[in-house]
Design a protein around this motif. Sequence first.
Motif, PDB file in Angstrom:
ATOM      1  N   GLU A 181       8.241  46.320 -38.062  1.00 30.62           N
ATOM      2  CA  GLU A 181       7.443  45.137 -37.167  1.00 30.62           C
ATOM      3  C   GLU A 181       7.863  43.739 -37.879  1.00 30.62           C
ATOM      4  OE1 GLU A 181       3.325  45.807 -36.745  1.00 30.62           O
ATOM      5  OE2 GLU A 181       3.336  46.308 -38.952  1.00 30.62           O
ATOM      6  N   THR A 182       8.577  43.744 -39.137  1.00 30.56           N
ATOM      7  CA  THR A 182       8.441  42.521 -39.733  1.00 30.56           C
ATOM      8  C   THR A 182       9.912  41.908 -39.855  1.00 30.56           C
ATOM      9  OG1 THR A 182       9.369  43.633 -41.926  1.00 30.56           O
ATOM     10  CG2 THR A 182       6.903  43.576 -41.620  1.00 30.56           C
ATOM     11  N   TYR A 222       4.772  39.588 -45.688  1.00 28.46           N
ATOM     12  CA  TYR A 222       4.248  41.236 -45.660  1.00 28.46           C
ATOM     13  C   TYR A 222       5.441  42.051 -45.904  1.00 28.46           C
ATOM     14  CZ  TYR A 222       2.932  45.465 -43.009  1.00 28.46           C
ATOM     15  OH  TYR A 222       2.385  46.700 -42.514  1.00 28.46           O
ATOM     16  N   GLY A 270      11.238  54.416 -39.562  1.00 32.61           N
ATOM     17  CA  GLY A 270      10.691  52.974 -40.138  1.00 32.61           C
ATOM     18  C   GLY A 270      12.227  52.265 -40.763  1.00 32.61           C
ATOM     19  N   SER A 309       8.109  52.791 -43.506  1.00 35.00           N
ATOM     20  CA  SER A 309       7.771  53.034 -41.962  1.00 35.00           C
ATOM     21  C   SER A 309       7.002  51.659 -41.394  1.00 35.00           C
ATOM     22  CB  SER A 309       6.681  54.341 -41.932  1.00 35.00           C
ATOM     23  OG  SER A 309       5.565  53.890 -42.276  1.00 35.00           O
ATOM     24  N   LEU A 310       6.675  50.721 -42.299  1.00 41.23           N
ATOM     25  CA  LEU A 310       5.982  49.641 -41.732  1.00 41.23           C
ATOM     26  C   LEU A 310       6.862  48.618 -41.369  1.00 41.23           C
ATOM     27  CD1 LEU A 310       2.906  49.977 -44.070  1.00 41.23           C
ATOM     28  CD2 LEU A 310       2.854  50.393 -41.512  1.00 41.23           C
ATOM     29  N   LEU A 343       5.875  44.749 -48.757  1.00 43.35           N
ATOM     30  CA  LEU A 343       6.335  45.916 -48.777  1.00 43.35           C
ATOM     31  C   LEU A 343       7.413  46.519 -49.604  1.00 43.35           C
ATOM     32  CD1 LEU A 343       5.931  46.306 -44.923  1.00 43.35           C
ATOM     33  CD2 LEU A 343       4.532  47.614 -46.428  1.00 43.35           C
TER      34      LEU A 343
END
Length: 154
Positions: A80-81, A34, A12, A76-77, A38
């Motif tokens: 995508e941002t 987002y 990530g 890990s998220l 995070l």
Amino acid sequence: MLKQLKTLAVAGLMGLTATSAQASAFDPEDAVKYRQALYQVMSAQMNVMGGMLQGRQEFSAEAVNERARNIGMAGSLLGETYFPETAGVDSSRLLSRAWDDMPGFQAKGAEFGQALTALIEASSQEGFDVRQARSAIGAVQRGCRSCHDDYRAR
């Protein structure tokens, strides 16, 4: 389970740039919000560990491990941002030099991910103590600071 979390943490944080096609689920402004959320989760987890190192909270190897794994899950998220259309979002504190130096930016993410992986692994071992935690958590903090110093507006 530990191996999966280590893989998630590194993957990530190393994959901090998604392509526009991968990130199309997010509007650029929503992606930045987002991403910032995070990082707030990650910061809160670091603050708990810092409190243990400073004696404001009782030290617990299990709690350090849990907080480090939480950072890995949030991290890990992040991939995508990060996509080019987010560069123009006013609320983003990511400096344009991150986009201009993507290999350097990704290397900082990889270094952070490696330090986090080392913390997750060390804190899962029998006998992990506050001295070891100081060193391992310090490496993660230096990873945060390094990226902030080079790629984040104050």
